[in-house]
Design a protein around this motif. Structure first.
Motif, PDB file in Angstrom:
ATOM      1  N   ASP A 179       6.860 -14.333 -28.523  1.00 28.73           N
ATOM      2  CA  ASP A 179       8.023 -13.397 -28.797  1.00 28.73           C
ATOM      3  C   ASP A 179       8.154 -12.951 -30.192  1.00 28.73           C
ATOM      4  O   ASP A 179       8.526 -11.832 -30.302  1.00 28.73           O
ATOM      5  N   GLN A 180       8.477 -14.027 -30.997  1.00 27.37           N
ATOM      6  CA  GLN A 180       8.843 -13.776 -32.110  1.00 27.37           C
ATOM      7  C   GLN A 180       7.545 -13.107 -33.075  1.00 27.37           C
ATOM      8  O   GLN A 180       7.935 -12.159 -33.932  1.00 27.37           O
ATOM      9  N   ASN A 181       6.426 -13.290 -32.657  1.00 30.25           N
ATOM     10  CA  ASN A 181       5.430 -12.613 -33.532  1.00 30.25           C
ATOM     11  C   ASN A 181       3.936 -12.533 -32.500  1.00 30.25           C
ATOM     12  O   ASN A 181       3.061 -13.163 -32.763  1.00 30.25           O
ATOM     13  N   PHE A 200       6.641 -19.561 -17.390  1.00 32.36           N
ATOM     14  CA  PHE A 200       6.759 -19.138 -19.134  1.00 32.36           C
ATOM     15  C   PHE A 200       6.021 -18.063 -19.322  1.00 32.36           C
ATOM     16  O   PHE A 200       4.903 -18.030 -19.480  1.00 32.36           O
ATOM     17  N   THR A 201       6.604 -16.778 -18.896  1.00 31.83           N
ATOM     18  CA  THR A 201       5.816 -15.404 -18.981  1.00 31.83           C
ATOM     19  C   THR A 201       6.317 -14.428 -20.106  1.00 31.83           C
ATOM     20  O   THR A 201       7.555 -14.582 -20.216  1.00 31.83           O
ATOM     21  N   SER A 202       5.560 -13.605 -20.566  1.00 30.91           N
ATOM     22  CA  SER A 202       6.159 -12.648 -21.551  1.00 30.91           C
ATOM     23  C   SER A 202       5.334 -11.459 -21.093  1.00 30.91           C
ATOM     24  O   SER A 202       4.126 -11.441 -21.053  1.00 30.91           O
ATOM     25  N   GLU A 203       5.834 -10.221 -21.364  1.00 33.68           N
ATOM     26  CA  GLU A 203       5.069  -9.018 -21.340  1.00 33.68           C
ATOM     27  C   GLU A 203       5.240  -8.440 -22.668  1.00 33.68           C
ATOM     28  O   GLU A 203       6.210  -8.183 -23.471  1.00 33.68           O
ATOM     29  N   TYR A 204       4.069  -7.948 -23.017  1.00 28.87           N
ATOM     30  CA  TYR A 204       3.635  -7.030 -24.309  1.00 28.87           C
ATOM     31  C   TYR A 204       3.004  -5.922 -24.154  1.00 28.87           C
ATOM     32  O   TYR A 204       1.772  -6.125 -23.802  1.00 28.87           O
ATOM     33  N   ARG A 205       3.417  -4.665 -24.604  1.00 28.60           N
ATOM     34  CA  ARG A 205       2.451  -3.631 -24.329  1.00 28.60           C
ATOM     35  C   ARG A 205       1.739  -3.564 -22.887  1.00 28.60           C
ATOM     36  O   ARG A 205       1.003  -3.046 -22.944  1.00 28.60           O
ATOM     37  N   GLY A 206       2.792  -3.775 -21.982  1.00 32.46           N
ATOM     38  CA  GLY A 206       2.068  -3.760 -20.349  1.00 32.46           C
ATOM     39  C   GLY A 206       1.394  -4.683 -19.988  1.00 32.46           C
ATOM     40  O   GLY A 206       0.854  -4.569 -18.822  1.00 32.46           O
ATOM     41  N   GLY A 265       8.314 -23.405 -25.740  1.00 39.73           N
ATOM     42  CA  GLY A 265       8.002 -23.088 -27.180  1.00 39.73           C
ATOM     43  C   GLY A 265       6.954 -22.074 -27.410  1.00 39.73           C
ATOM     44  O   GLY A 265       7.072 -21.503 -28.433  1.00 39.73           O
ATOM     45  N   CYS A 266       6.025 -22.147 -26.686  1.00 38.19           N
ATOM     46  CA  CYS A 266       4.799 -21.300 -26.803  1.00 38.19           C
ATOM     47  C   CYS A 266       5.427 -19.664 -26.603  1.00 38.19           C
ATOM     48  O   CYS A 266       4.894 -18.765 -27.395  1.00 38.19           O
TER      49      CYS A 266
END
Ligand SMILES: [Zn+2]
Length: 53
Positions: A41-43, A20-26, A35-36
């Motif tokens: 991602d939502q905020n 479970f990974t996400s990229e935000y501003r590089g 769930g985390c």
């Protein structure tokens, strides 16, 4: 072994096993559970602001 801190629940996450990974501003973030990731991602600003304390 590279570990990251899940910004949502502050758990240590093993980057090589993490699904479970996400990229935000590089920058890449790792999560212990879907769930985390969803919460982040939502905020993302909410959790990143807390990280600076
Ligand atoms: Zn988590």
């Amino acid at each position: 072994m590279a570990t990251s801190i899940d910004p949502v629940c502050k758990m240590k996450v093993d980057e090589s096993k993490c699904k479970f990974t996400s990229e935000y501003r590089g920058k890449k973030y790792y999560f212990c559970a879907p769930g985390c990731k969803r919460a982040f991602d939502q905020n993302p600003e909410k959790y990143l602001a807390e990280e600076k304390k």
